[in-house]
Design a protein around this motif. Sequence first.
Motif, PDB file in Angstrom:
ATOM      1  N   SER A  34       6.274  -2.046  -8.596  1.00  0.00           N
ATOM      2  CA  SER A  34       5.627  -0.829  -8.099  1.00  0.00           C
ATOM      3  C   SER A  34       6.647   0.249  -7.760  1.00  0.00           C
ATOM      4  O   SER A  34       6.415   1.433  -8.004  1.00  0.00           O
ATOM      5  N   LEU A  35       7.769  -0.139  -7.190  1.00  0.00           N
ATOM      6  CA  LEU A  35       8.762   0.842  -6.762  1.00  0.00           C
ATOM      7  C   LEU A  35       9.616   1.339  -7.918  1.00  0.00           C
ATOM      8  O   LEU A  35       9.926   2.537  -8.001  1.00  0.00           O
ATOM      9  N   PHE A  36      10.007   0.427  -8.811  1.00  0.00           N
ATOM     10  CA  PHE A  36      10.984   0.800  -9.827  1.00  0.00           C
ATOM     11  C   PHE A  36      10.478   0.521 -11.252  1.00  0.00           C
ATOM     12  O   PHE A  36      10.153   1.440 -11.978  1.00  0.00           O
ATOM     13  N   VAL A  85       5.125 -11.869   5.072  1.00  0.00           N
ATOM     14  CA  VAL A  85       4.340 -10.798   5.692  1.00  0.00           C
ATOM     15  C   VAL A  85       5.067  -9.458   5.561  1.00  0.00           C
ATOM     16  O   VAL A  85       4.444  -8.424   5.298  1.00  0.00           O
ATOM     17  N   PHE A  86       6.385  -9.468   5.725  1.00  0.00           N
ATOM     18  CA  PHE A  86       7.153  -8.238   5.596  1.00  0.00           C
ATOM     19  C   PHE A  86       7.046  -7.671   4.179  1.00  0.00           C
ATOM     20  O   PHE A  86       6.828  -6.462   3.993  1.00  0.00           O
ATOM     21  N   LEU A 106       4.633  -3.722   0.278  1.00  0.00           N
ATOM     22  CA  LEU A 106       3.793  -3.447  -0.890  1.00  0.00           C
ATOM     23  C   LEU A 106       2.526  -2.689  -0.490  1.00  0.00           C
ATOM     24  O   LEU A 106       2.120  -1.725  -1.158  1.00  0.00           O
ATOM     25  N   ALA A 107       1.903  -3.122   0.602  1.00  0.00           N
ATOM     26  CA  ALA A 107       0.677  -2.464   1.062  1.00  0.00           C
ATOM     27  C   ALA A 107       0.962  -1.025   1.504  1.00  0.00           C
ATOM     28  O   ALA A 107       0.146  -0.116   1.275  1.00  0.00           O
ATOM     29  N   LEU A 108       2.112  -0.809   2.149  1.00  0.00           N
ATOM     30  CA  LEU A 108       2.461   0.533   2.593  1.00  0.00           C
ATOM     31  C   LEU A 108       2.671   1.464   1.401  1.00  0.00           C
ATOM     32  O   LEU A 108       2.180   2.603   1.393  1.00  0.00           O
ATOM     33  N   LEU A 119      -5.819  -2.304   5.175  1.00  0.00           N
ATOM     34  CA  LEU A 119      -5.080  -3.501   4.766  1.00  0.00           C
ATOM     35  C   LEU A 119      -3.670  -3.462   5.345  1.00  0.00           C
ATOM     36  O   LEU A 119      -3.171  -4.481   5.872  1.00  0.00           O
ATOM     37  N   TYR A 120      -3.037  -2.291   5.271  1.00  0.00           N
ATOM     38  CA  TYR A 120      -1.687  -2.208   5.833  1.00  0.00           C
ATOM     39  C   TYR A 120      -1.701  -2.447   7.340  1.00  0.00           C
ATOM     40  O   TYR A 120      -0.818  -3.127   7.881  1.00  0.00           O
TER      41      TYR A 120
END
Length: 1012
Positions: free
Chosen positions: A108-110, A144-145, A150-152, A166-167
Motif C-alpha cells: 500500500s505504501l510503496f 496490532v501495530f 495499515l488501517a491508518l 476500524l482504526y
Amino acid sequence: MSGRLLTLFFALGLFVLALAVRLPHLDRESLWEDDWLVLDRATMDLGDMAHIQKYLGPSRTTYDFHPPLYYALEHLVLGGHGSVFAAKLPGVIAGALTVVLLFLLGQSLFSTGAGLAGAILCAGCLYHVSASRSIKVYVLLLLVFTACQLALWSALKRGRLLSWLLYAGLGAALLYTAYVGVPALAGQALAAAAFLAGNRRSGPAAERTDSRRCLLAGAGFALAALAYLPWLPGLLFIQTTFYNPATHALARLDWPLAVAVLADFGWFSQPAPGPWPYLLAGAAVLGLGAALARQQWRQTLLIVLPSLVPVAAILTAKSEMNEILSTRHFVLLLPALLVLAGNGLAALGDLLPRPAWGKPLLAAALAAALALPQYADLPRLWANSISYDKELAAFLAVSRGSVRALECFGYKAPVKRFANDWYLDGLYRPLAGAGQAAYVRAMAVQNSLGGAPLLDVPGAVPATDFTIAIFRTRADRIGLLRRAPLAVMPGPGGRYTYADGYDDLRVYTDTAALTNLAPDPERSLLAPIGIRPGVVQYDFTVPAGVAVNAATLTTALRLYKRNTGHTAPCFITIEARRDDGPFAAIARLTDADFADIPKGQCPSLLEIPIYNACQSLTRSYDLTAQAAGSRNLSLRLTLSPGLEEGYLLLDGLTLDATASGMANPLAGVRASLERLAGARALATGDPRIPRLVPGPPFALAETDAATAALSGLAGGPKALAAYRAAHPEAAPVAVWADAKGQPAVAVYDPDLAGPQLCLSGREPVREMAGNGERAMALTVSGTLDAPSFALGGRTSDIPVAAPPGTTLAVNAGGPGRLWWRPDFSRARFAAMVPATAENVRPAPDDDHDGGLTCRDSRPCRADFPFVSGFPMNRAWLTVFPRVSNDPEGKNAAHVLISSDGVTFRPILSLVSDRSGRWTPLFTPYRLEVPLDKGSGHLTLRLEMTGDGAQFWSHARPVDAMGLTIALDSRNLAPIDIPDGPAVIRLTHPGANNVCLAADTAPIPFPAELERQ
C-alpha cells in the motif's frame, strides 16, 4: 491474473510460509521466565489480573509491566486447553498474520515488490520467529501495530467513517497491548496531521471535504484515547513508581545498544552474525532514499514516525527501567526496518527493464537471499532453550519416590515454583499446601546464581546437585516433622524464649499450620505465595508443673514499596487464643504504620535491583492476659498481600515468657510425639526391616531415661544403635532435645532415601513390614529381567526386561512408564554398558564425566534391549551425540533401533561436516522412536565410527540421555500387602537386581513432560 487475486495469492503463500517456520516442535523445549510470567497472569481471574497489572501488584512468578490485553487473550485460549502448545499458538498465528499485514502495508505504501520483499524478510527473521514461538506480548504488539499502520493509511486515503472506526478500534487495542503503544499512537497522530496538512486544497467544496477528513481523523484518535481512559491510572501509576529524577536523559543513547538491536533484528541469537545485519540496514537506507527520491514523504513519515517516537520516549524517560533496556523495548522499529528494506530491494528490482511482473519477483528473490542465513539457521532456533526447567521437572518426576510435596528456594524461587507446578501437574503438592500435616516428605529445590551459598537442611538426602555456567541447582529430599505444640519450658531465671528469623526451614516444623506462605532464607523473610493471604499458626503448650506469669510477642516487619504516594492494601493481622477459646485480634499492621519510618538498604526483593530499599518496623505486644494461667496459647498471623504495589513481609517473630515451676525435662518431646502418634505419623517396630509401601518415620530414644519417659512412643537406645550400625550413612530427619539441651530422641525415615526393599539373585528373599493395604501402583528400579515375586501367597509378574538405569512405574489396571537414564560416568561405566558392547570406553574429558566413545579408530557400538509383556504404545528418546568434524569425514554417531534385535534402522546420524571443529557438547536431539504395532521389543543401538565420536549421558540430570516408553499395564492386578511382618521372594532371580516400592494410589504421568 487480476491485481486483487495476485495479492490474495501472495498473502496466502506468505501466511503458509510464516506458519511453516514457526510451528515445528512448538512445545518441545523448556519455557523460561517471561513465558511463566504470562502463564501466571493468564491463569488468574481476569479481574485480579487486570488490577495487578494496573497497580503493579504481587506475582506468583516475576514482574512485567504491560496492560492486560495479551494476558486476557491467553486466558481465553488456556480456558479451552491448558497446554504449552495452546499457549504458544496465538503467538504463532499472530506472527504469521504480521507477515501478511507487513506485505499489505509495504504494497500500500510503496509497491508490491516492497511488500513482498519485506514480508519474506519478516517471515524468516529469527527475532520475529523467536518472538512468535514465545509466550510474550511482543508479537501481538507487532501485529496490532502493523494493523494500525495499515488501517491508518487506508483511513487517510479514503477518508471514510468505517475506515476511521476500524482504526480507532485497532488504536485502542494497541494502547491495551503495551505501554509503548501510547507514544506509537502519538507518532501515528503526527503522521496523520502531516498527511492532512500536506493534502489541503483550496476552494469551498475541497475545504469542506478537508474539514470532514480532519474531523473524522480527530474523532478516530479521540475514540481510541477515550477507550484508554479506564487504563490511564495504570500508565500514570507506572510512571510515578519508576520515575527517577537523577536519571540522565539520553543516557542509553549509545552505539553498543544500537548495534545490539540491529544484530538481533539481522540475525538473532547468533554470536557471529557477520555482515548480514548491516546488509539489512543498508537495504533499509536504500529504501528510505528511494522513497524520498520518489517524493513519497507521506508514506515515509507514516512508516518512520510511529516507530521513532516510542524510541525517543523510551530514551528520554527518567525511569529506572532505562538501566535494563534491550532489543525488546525497541521492537516497534522492526516493521519500519523491514518495510524500508523491502522497498530498497524493490528499488533494485526496478532496475530490471522488463517484464514488469519480474520486478517484484526479483525483489522477492533478493529478500530471500538476504534472509537465507536466517532461514538456514531455523533448526538451531527450534531447538534453542535458555532454561532447563522442563528437564529438571522430568528428573523430579522420575525421582519422586516416597516424596509427595515440593518447594523451591533461592534464586527465582517463585518462577521455579510455578514452572514445576505447571510441568508436574499435581505429581507433587505444594509444600505450602500441606496445611497441618504432621509429617511431610518434600523435595527442596534450590537455585543460586554466581556461587551464592545454598541452604543446608539437616537430614536431607541429596537427589541432585549440578552447575551450569553461573547457575547451580540442588534438589534434596527432606523430612519435615512437625513438633507443635511447642512446650514452654522455662530456663534459668524462669525465662522462656522462642524466636524464628526465617533464615532456615524451621517454620515448617515449628508451626501448627502454614498455608500459602514460604520462608525465604536468602532474605530472612516469611512471605505470601502469590496473591492470596497466607496464614501461619504457632501453638504453645504449658506442661504440668509450669505456670506462665507474663508473655510478650515481638514481630519484625519489612515493607518494600516504591510508589510513596499510593496507599498499599497489604496488611498483617495478629491474633491470639487462650486454651480452646476463640481467636482474638491483637493488632492489624498496614502501610500506614510505616509512614514515618525512613527507608534503608535491604536485601533486594527481586533479582533486578528495583526493590533494594525497604522500611523496617518492630512492634511488641503484651500477651499476659492470653498466656497467664493458661495451658495452651496459639498465635495466628495472616499476611494479606493485596493486589497493588507494596509488599509487607514478616522479618522475624519472638515470644518471650516468664514462668514459674518446673516440668519433666522431656515433657515437650512427649507432647510432640503424642501429637505425631495421634496423627498416625509415627511408626513402631524395627526400622531396619524394609517396607513395600513407605510409612511414617521412627522415633528412637538416645538414653534409657528417655525411653522410660517416652514409653510407647519411641524405641530404645539398642534399637537406635542397631539401626545406625545397619545404616551408617543415614541421617535423622530430626533430633529433639530435652529441657537441658541434651539429645533425647532421633527420628529416622528409612524411606526418604528411596526404596529399601531390594531383591536380586544374591538376596532373593527379604523380610518386610506390611501395612495391610492394597497397592495400586508399583515402582521397580535397577536391572529388570522379568521379575516375579511372591508375597502373602500370591505371585505378581512384571513382564519387563531392561538394562541398568531403568525405572519402571506401572499402575494396576492403568498406564505405565519405563524410564531409562544411563550413567556413563567412569565409576558406573562397567555396570551400565552391556558385556556385548564392542570396542567402547569412557570418553576422555578433563572437564566432564559421562561419555561413551570408541577405544580406537575402529567402529564401536553398544546395544540396549528393552522387552515388555505390557504393550508398548509410544517411545521417545533424548540423546547427546557429539562428533569431531575431521577433514577426512570419518567421525559419525548413529542411533539405530530394532524390533527384533537383528534388523536395525537408523533414526539419527550426526556425521562430520569436515570443518575441523567439534560439534557443541550437550546439544540434545529429541526423537520420537517408531514402534512396530504390537511389538514388545525395542533394542537401542548407539554406534560410532572414527575416534572423534561420542554419546554423552552426564551425571547432571538435565543433560542425561533418556528413553521413555509408554506402556499399557492394564493387565497388572493390585497387590494386597499383608498386615505386619511378611516375606517377599523373587521367584525367578535371573539377572534381576531391583528395588521395589508400592503406592496405594495410582502414579500420574504429567502430559506436558511427554510432548516432543
